[in-house]
Design a protein around this motif. Structure first.
Motif, PDB file in Angstrom:
ATOM      1  N   MET A 173     -12.637 110.944   7.020  1.00 55.89           N
ATOM      2  CA  MET A 173     -12.322 110.107   8.143  1.00 55.89           C
ATOM      3  C   MET A 173     -12.729 108.666   7.846  1.00 55.89           C
ATOM      4  O   MET A 173     -13.658 108.417   7.091  1.00 55.89           O
ATOM      5  CB  MET A 173     -13.055 110.580   9.395  1.00 55.89           C
ATOM      6  CG  MET A 173     -12.660 111.966   9.824  1.00 55.89           C
ATOM      7  SD  MET A 173     -13.184 112.294  11.506  1.00 55.89           S
ATOM      8  CE  MET A 173     -11.711 111.777  12.339  1.00 55.89           C
ATOM      9  N   LYS A 174     -12.075 107.757   8.515  1.00 57.65           N
ATOM     10  CA  LYS A 174     -12.388 106.333   8.391  1.00 57.65           C
ATOM     11  C   LYS A 174     -13.230 105.935   9.596  1.00 57.65           C
ATOM     12  O   LYS A 174     -12.756 106.000  10.737  1.00 57.65           O
ATOM     13  CB  LYS A 174     -11.101 105.520   8.317  1.00 57.65           C
ATOM     14  CG  LYS A 174     -10.298 105.841   7.068  1.00 57.65           C
ATOM     15  CD  LYS A 174      -8.978 105.124   7.075  1.00 57.65           C
ATOM     16  CE  LYS A 174      -8.166 105.534   5.851  1.00 57.65           C
ATOM     17  NZ  LYS A 174      -6.815 105.008   5.895  1.00 57.65           N
ATOM     18  N   ILE A 175     -14.454 105.522   9.312  1.00 57.07           N
ATOM     19  CA  ILE A 175     -15.426 105.250  10.372  1.00 57.07           C
ATOM     20  C   ILE A 175     -15.866 103.795  10.314  1.00 57.07           C
ATOM     21  O   ILE A 175     -16.299 103.311   9.261  1.00 57.07           O
ATOM     22  CB  ILE A 175     -16.656 106.167  10.220  1.00 57.07           C
ATOM     23  CG1 ILE A 175     -16.236 107.637  10.243  1.00 57.07           C
ATOM     24  CG2 ILE A 175     -17.683 105.861  11.311  1.00 57.07           C
ATOM     25  CD1 ILE A 175     -17.353 108.611   9.908  1.00 57.07           C
ATOM     26  N   ALA A 176     -15.777 103.105  11.456  1.00 59.39           N
ATOM     27  CA  ALA A 176     -16.269 101.731  11.568  1.00 59.39           C
ATOM     28  C   ALA A 176     -17.668 101.753  12.157  1.00 59.39           C
ATOM     29  O   ALA A 176     -17.931 102.469  13.128  1.00 59.39           O
ATOM     30  CB  ALA A 176     -15.344 100.902  12.456  1.00 59.39           C
ATOM     31  N   LEU A 177     -18.563 100.957  11.565  1.00 59.34           N
ATOM     32  CA  LEU A 177     -19.947 100.845  12.029  1.00 59.34           C
ATOM     33  C   LEU A 177     -20.200  99.387  12.419  1.00 59.34           C
ATOM     34  O   LEU A 177     -20.022  98.484  11.604  1.00 59.34           O
ATOM     35  CB  LEU A 177     -20.909 101.260  10.920  1.00 59.34           C
ATOM     36  CG  LEU A 177     -20.707 102.681  10.378  1.00 59.34           C
ATOM     37  CD1 LEU A 177     -21.453 102.872   9.075  1.00 59.34           C
ATOM     38  CD2 LEU A 177     -21.146 103.696  11.413  1.00 59.34           C
ATOM     39  N   ILE A 178     -20.603  99.181  13.666  1.00 61.92           N
ATOM     40  CA  ILE A 178     -20.808  97.839  14.192  1.00 61.92           C
ATOM     41  C   ILE A 178     -22.105  97.860  15.005  1.00 61.92           C
ATOM     42  O   ILE A 178     -22.407  98.859  15.666  1.00 61.92           O
ATOM     43  CB  ILE A 178     -19.651  97.419  15.125  1.00 61.92           C
ATOM     44  CG1 ILE A 178     -18.291  97.635  14.454  1.00 61.92           C
ATOM     45  CG2 ILE A 178     -19.806  95.984  15.586  1.00 61.92           C
ATOM     46  CD1 ILE A 178     -17.105  97.541  15.409  1.00 61.92           C
ATOM     47  N   ALA A 179     -22.850  96.751  14.991  1.00 63.39           N
ATOM     48  CA  ALA A 179     -24.042  96.662  15.838  1.00 63.39           C
ATOM     49  C   ALA A 179     -24.334  95.215  16.186  1.00 63.39           C
ATOM     50  O   ALA A 179     -24.244  94.331  15.334  1.00 63.39           O
ATOM     51  CB  ALA A 179     -25.246  97.277  15.135  1.00 63.39           C
ATOM     52  N   LYS A 209     -21.707 109.845   3.846  1.00 70.68           N
ATOM     53  CA  LYS A 209     -21.210 109.597   2.493  1.00 70.68           C
ATOM     54  C   LYS A 209     -19.943 110.400   2.182  1.00 70.68           C
ATOM     55  O   LYS A 209     -19.264 110.114   1.204  1.00 70.68           O
ATOM     56  CB  LYS A 209     -22.293 109.845   1.446  1.00 70.68           C
ATOM     57  CG  LYS A 209     -22.643 111.280   1.198  1.00 70.68           C
ATOM     58  CD  LYS A 209     -23.729 111.368   0.132  1.00 70.68           C
ATOM     59  CE  LYS A 209     -24.080 112.798  -0.198  1.00 70.68           C
ATOM     60  NZ  LYS A 209     -25.171 112.863  -1.180  1.00 70.68           N
ATOM     61  N   GLN A 210     -19.588 111.334   3.026  1.00 66.53           N
ATOM     62  CA  GLN A 210     -18.376 112.128   2.842  1.00 66.53           C
ATOM     63  C   GLN A 210     -17.140 111.438   3.441  1.00 66.53           C
ATOM     64  O   GLN A 210     -16.041 111.984   3.383  1.00 66.53           O
ATOM     65  CB  GLN A 210     -18.545 113.493   3.504  1.00 66.53           C
ATOM     66  CG  GLN A 210     -19.691 114.301   2.935  1.00 66.53           C
ATOM     67  CD  GLN A 210     -19.978 115.535   3.771  1.00 66.53           C
ATOM     68  OE1 GLN A 210     -19.056 116.171   4.289  1.00 66.53           O
ATOM     69  NE2 GLN A 210     -21.238 115.861   3.927  1.00 66.53           N
ATOM     70  N   HIS A 211     -17.351 110.256   4.014  1.00 58.33           N
ATOM     71  CA  HIS A 211     -16.278 109.565   4.732  1.00 58.33           C
ATOM     72  C   HIS A 211     -16.113 108.147   4.204  1.00 58.33           C
ATOM     73  O   HIS A 211     -16.956 107.639   3.482  1.00 58.33           O
ATOM     74  CB  HIS A 211     -16.575 109.571   6.228  1.00 58.33           C
ATOM     75  CG  HIS A 211     -16.728 110.961   6.758  1.00 58.33           C
ATOM     76  ND1 HIS A 211     -15.649 111.751   7.089  1.00 58.33           N
ATOM     77  CD2 HIS A 211     -17.828 111.727   6.950  1.00 58.33           C
ATOM     78  CE1 HIS A 211     -16.078 112.938   7.482  1.00 58.33           C
ATOM     79  NE2 HIS A 211     -17.397 112.954   7.406  1.00 58.33           N
ATOM     80  N   MET A 236      -7.988 103.700  11.386  1.00 59.01           N
ATOM     81  CA  MET A 236      -9.381 103.916  11.733  1.00 59.01           C
ATOM     82  C   MET A 236      -9.438 105.170  12.597  1.00 59.01           C
ATOM     83  O   MET A 236      -8.587 105.369  13.458  1.00 59.01           O
ATOM     84  CB  MET A 236      -9.939 102.704  12.496  1.00 59.01           C
ATOM     85  CG  MET A 236     -11.433 102.604  12.528  1.00 59.01           C
ATOM     86  SD  MET A 236     -12.226 102.402  10.921  1.00 59.01           S
ATOM     87  CE  MET A 236     -11.652 100.783  10.431  1.00 59.01           C
ATOM     88  N   ASP A 237     -10.439 106.017  12.353  1.00 63.83           N
ATOM     89  CA  ASP A 237     -10.531 107.287  13.071  1.00 63.83           C
ATOM     90  C   ASP A 237     -11.649 107.340  14.103  1.00 63.83           C
ATOM     91  O   ASP A 237     -11.603 108.138  15.035  1.00 63.83           O
ATOM     92  CB  ASP A 237     -10.733 108.430  12.080  1.00 63.83           C
ATOM     93  CG  ASP A 237      -9.589 108.553  11.103  1.00 63.83           C
ATOM     94  OD1 ASP A 237      -8.433 108.608  11.559  1.00 63.83           O
ATOM     95  OD2 ASP A 237      -9.842 108.573   9.889  1.00 63.83           O
ATOM     96  N   LEU A 238     -12.678 106.531  13.900  1.00 57.75           N
ATOM     97  CA  LEU A 238     -13.846 106.573  14.782  1.00 57.75           C
ATOM     98  C   LEU A 238     -14.545 105.224  14.708  1.00 57.75           C
ATOM     99  O   LEU A 238     -14.657 104.652  13.625  1.00 57.75           O
ATOM    100  CB  LEU A 238     -14.800 107.681  14.326  1.00 57.75           C
ATOM    101  CG  LEU A 238     -16.194 107.750  14.943  1.00 57.75           C
ATOM    102  CD1 LEU A 238     -16.117 108.031  16.443  1.00 57.75           C
ATOM    103  CD2 LEU A 238     -17.021 108.825  14.243  1.00 57.75           C
ATOM    104  N   VAL A 239     -15.023 104.740  15.850  1.00 60.73           N
ATOM    105  CA  VAL A 239     -15.807 103.511  15.894  1.00 60.73           C
ATOM    106  C   VAL A 239     -17.174 103.834  16.483  1.00 60.73           C
ATOM    107  O   VAL A 239     -17.261 104.378  17.598  1.00 60.73           O
ATOM    108  CB  VAL A 239     -15.116 102.413  16.738  1.00 60.73           C
ATOM    109  CG1 VAL A 239     -15.995 101.162  16.801  1.00 60.73           C
ATOM    110  CG2 VAL A 239     -13.739 102.081  16.173  1.00 60.73           C
ATOM    111  N   ILE A 240     -18.211 103.519  15.727  1.00 64.83           N
ATOM    112  CA  ILE A 240     -19.586 103.624  16.202  1.00 64.83           C
ATOM    113  C   ILE A 240     -20.083 102.197  16.365  1.00 64.83           C
ATOM    114  O   ILE A 240     -20.223 101.470  15.388  1.00 64.83           O
ATOM    115  CB  ILE A 240     -20.463 104.427  15.217  1.00 64.83           C
ATOM    116  CG1 ILE A 240     -19.935 105.863  15.096  1.00 64.83           C
ATOM    117  CG2 ILE A 240     -21.929 104.401  15.661  1.00 64.83           C
ATOM    118  CD1 ILE A 240     -20.641 106.705  14.044  1.00 64.83           C
TER     119      ILE A 240
END
Length: 131
Positions: free
Chosen positions: A1-7, A27-29, A72-76
């Motif tokens: 999956m494609k995961i965005a990480l923002i803070a 690490k699998q994504h 993009m598949d998920l946004v955190i």
């Protein structure tokens, strides 16, 4: 999956701690992040992260463009709800695009932990549910 990480600035250490705790899953994504957040995560975990601009310099919009292009598949996004953000319109646009394109978006540690555990358990393949 494609995961965005923002803070946001006051949440950067929280997202670093989160990614340290879940490095084996992440690490699998394929990971993406806004500039400073991505650097801090990469330095702390060694995870490979595609870094966009910092949020106020357009990083939120770059991630939004990926959402609009179905890349993009998920946004955190660890948001700081108690501090005014100078780029609030960009943040609102990112959240709106997540809603428009049905991209899961979590904005705090509790939601992120639920999502990452569901992802690890194989319960999180929402794109297959849409078929």
């Amino acid at each position: 999956m494609k995961i965005a990480l923002i803070a946001h600035d006051k949440k950067k250490q929280d997202i670093v701690n989160f990614t340290i705790a879940y490095t084996e899953i992440l690490k699998q994504h394929t990971l993406f992040a806004t500039g400073t957040t991505g650097k801090r995560i990469s330095d702390a975990t060694g995870l490979e992260i595609h870094r966009f601009q910092s949020g106020p310099l357009g990083g939120d919009q770059q991630i939004g463009a990926r959402i609009a292009d179905n890349e993009m598949d998920l946004v955190i996004f660890f948001r700081d709800p108690l501090t005014a953000q100078p780029h609030e319109p960009d943040i609102s646009a990112l959240m709106r695009l997540s809603d428009v394109y049905q991209i899961p978006l979590v904005t705090n540690l509790g939601g992120a932990e639920v999502m990452i555990r569901a992802l690890d358990a194989g319960f999180f393949d929402w794109r297959k549910l849409q078929d």
